[in-house]
Motif scaffolding. Sequence first.
Motif, PDB file in Angstrom:
ATOM      1  N   LEU A  56      47.931  88.176  21.460  1.00  0.00           N
ATOM      2  CA  LEU A  56      49.165  87.213  21.320  1.00  0.00           C
ATOM      3  C   LEU A  56      49.702  86.648  22.530  1.00  0.00           C
ATOM      4  N   PHE A  57      49.999  87.580  23.508  1.00  0.00           N
ATOM      5  CA  PHE A  57      50.371  87.456  24.803  1.00  0.00           C
ATOM      6  C   PHE A  57      49.462  86.477  25.566  1.00  0.00           C
ATOM      7  N   LEU A  58      48.191  86.800  25.575  1.00  0.00           N
ATOM      8  CA  LEU A  58      47.265  86.057  26.063  1.00  0.00           C
ATOM      9  C   LEU A  58      47.315  84.428  25.467  1.00  0.00           C
ATOM     10  N   ALA A  59      47.410  84.303  24.256  1.00  0.00           N
ATOM     11  CA  ALA A  59      47.343  83.088  23.612  1.00  0.00           C
ATOM     12  C   ALA A  59      48.501  82.226  23.984  1.00  0.00           C
ATOM     13  N   VAL A  60      49.694  82.737  24.389  1.00  0.00           N
ATOM     14  CA  VAL A  60      51.046  82.069  24.870  1.00  0.00           C
ATOM     15  C   VAL A  60      50.815  81.855  26.128  1.00  0.00           C
ATOM     16  N   MET A  61      50.103  82.441  27.216  1.00  0.00           N
ATOM     17  CA  MET A  61      49.866  82.366  28.435  1.00  0.00           C
ATOM     18  C   MET A  61      48.956  81.244  28.747  1.00  0.00           C
ATOM     19  N   VAL A  62      47.915  81.402  28.021  1.00  0.00           N
ATOM     20  CA  VAL A  62      46.882  80.254  27.911  1.00  0.00           C
ATOM     21  C   VAL A  62      47.583  78.735  27.791  1.00  0.00           C
ATOM     22  N   ARG A  63      48.299  78.843  26.759  1.00  0.00           N
ATOM     23  CA  ARG A  63      49.188  77.497  26.404  1.00  0.00           C
ATOM     24  C   ARG A  63      49.948  76.982  27.455  1.00  0.00           C
ATOM     25  N   GLN A  64      50.776  78.100  28.392  1.00  0.00           N
ATOM     26  CA  GLN A  64      51.570  77.809  29.320  1.00  0.00           C
ATOM     27  C   GLN A  64      50.474  77.209  30.775  1.00  0.00           C
ATOM     28  N   HIS A  65      49.656  77.999  30.784  1.00  0.00           N
ATOM     29  CA  HIS A  65      48.292  77.508  31.779  1.00  0.00           C
ATOM     30  C   HIS A  65      47.945  76.245  31.768  1.00  0.00           C
ATOM     31  N   TYR A  66      47.555  75.707  30.307  1.00  0.00           N
ATOM     32  CA  TYR A  66      47.342  74.213  29.909  1.00  0.00           C
ATOM     33  C   TYR A  66      48.607  73.229  30.165  1.00  0.00           C
ATOM     34  N   ALA A  67      49.657  73.772  30.086  1.00  0.00           N
ATOM     35  CA  ALA A  67      50.954  72.833  30.192  1.00  0.00           C
ATOM     36  C   ALA A  67      50.884  72.628  31.631  1.00  0.00           C
ATOM     37  N   LEU A  68      50.978  73.677  32.530  1.00  0.00           N
ATOM     38  CA  LEU A  68      51.150  73.531  33.905  1.00  0.00           C
ATOM     39  C   LEU A  68      49.982  72.624  34.442  1.00  0.00           C
ATOM     40  N   GLY A  69      48.787  72.943  34.115  1.00  0.00           N
ATOM     41  CA  GLY A  69      47.701  72.115  34.422  1.00  0.00           C
ATOM     42  C   GLY A  69      47.817  70.577  34.248  1.00  0.00           C
ATOM     43  N   LEU A  70      48.192  70.404  33.025  1.00  0.00           N
ATOM     44  CA  LEU A  70      48.833  68.975  32.500  1.00  0.00           C
ATOM     45  C   LEU A  70      49.794  68.251  33.290  1.00  0.00           C
ATOM     46  N   GLN A  71      50.792  69.106  33.679  1.00  0.00           N
ATOM     47  CA  GLN A  71      51.790  68.817  34.425  1.00  0.00           C
ATOM     48  C   GLN A  71      51.500  68.252  35.834  1.00  0.00           C
ATOM     49  N   ASN A  72      50.723  69.084  36.438  1.00  0.00           N
ATOM     50  CA  ASN A  72      50.075  68.957  37.749  1.00  0.00           C
ATOM     51  C   ASN A  72      49.141  67.554  37.913  1.00  0.00           C
ATOM     52  N   ARG A  73      48.577  67.369  36.638  1.00  0.00           N
ATOM     53  CA  ARG A  73      47.879  65.769  36.731  1.00  0.00           C
ATOM     54  C   ARG A  73      48.756  64.814  36.693  1.00  0.00           C
ATOM     55  N   ALA A 140      65.824  63.860  43.167  1.00  0.00           N
ATOM     56  CA  ALA A 140      65.725  65.094  42.122  1.00  0.00           C
ATOM     57  C   ALA A 140      64.902  64.794  41.039  1.00  0.00           C
ATOM     58  N   ASP A 141      64.093  65.666  40.792  1.00  0.00           N
ATOM     59  CA  ASP A 141      63.187  65.883  39.515  1.00  0.00           C
ATOM     60  C   ASP A 141      63.599  66.642  38.432  1.00  0.00           C
ATOM     61  N   GLU A 142      64.393  66.157  37.403  1.00  0.00           N
ATOM     62  CA  GLU A 142      65.174  67.145  36.648  1.00  0.00           C
ATOM     63  C   GLU A 142      64.045  67.220  35.404  1.00  0.00           C
ATOM     64  N   HIS A 143      62.811  66.717  35.313  1.00  0.00           N
ATOM     65  CA  HIS A 143      62.086  66.899  34.088  1.00  0.00           C
ATOM     66  C   HIS A 143      60.838  67.749  34.526  1.00  0.00           C
ATOM     67  N   ARG A 144      60.916  68.381  35.565  1.00  0.00           N
ATOM     68  CA  ARG A 144      59.507  69.299  35.527  1.00  0.00           C
ATOM     69  C   ARG A 144      60.020  70.571  34.945  1.00  0.00           C
ATOM     70  N   ILE A 145      58.968  71.217  34.448  1.00  0.00           N
ATOM     71  CA  ILE A 145      59.172  72.420  33.691  1.00  0.00           C
ATOM     72  C   ILE A 145      58.953  73.618  34.351  1.00  0.00           C
TER      73      ILE A 145
END
Length: 145
Positions: A56-73, A140-145
């Motif tokens: 369960l922890f891995l599933a949550v962390m993978v979602r976070q990784h995808y979100a950060l990767g998308l944010q970097n794009r 300022a960047d108020e929208h970065r996660i």
Amino acid sequence: MKTQNYQNHRKFYAPHHFIYLPLVIFLQGFGVYKIFNDSVNQLMWILFSAVIFLILFLAVMVRQHYALGLQNRIVRLEFKQRYFELFSLRSDKVEEKLNFSQIAALRFAYDDEFKILLEKALKENLSGDEIKKSITNWRADEHRI
């Protein structure tokens, strides 16, 4: 395709939201229940629950990784757009010379300073942290996660 509105704007990924996560949460609850109600196999149920928790922890962390990767794009796309708006040129050649840290740092500078700091970053290979420290008028960047 339906026209999007308030009632249908949410998007769910059915295998993840309605099968995988409920199943893993159920298994976690079942394992914890068995820890307290099966004293003969308690150690096995503790191990079972620990493994399910890690899944369960891995599933949550993978979602976070995808979100950060998308944010970097998106940060890279913002750089491309901004570069084009300021110089009326494609940014491919310039972007190749910068690392992500430098590109991300340039986002905090307003347009006039952006041009100066970009030139400096290219000539002197400033780190992202050095670029940030050089900014005098912070955007300022108020929208970065």
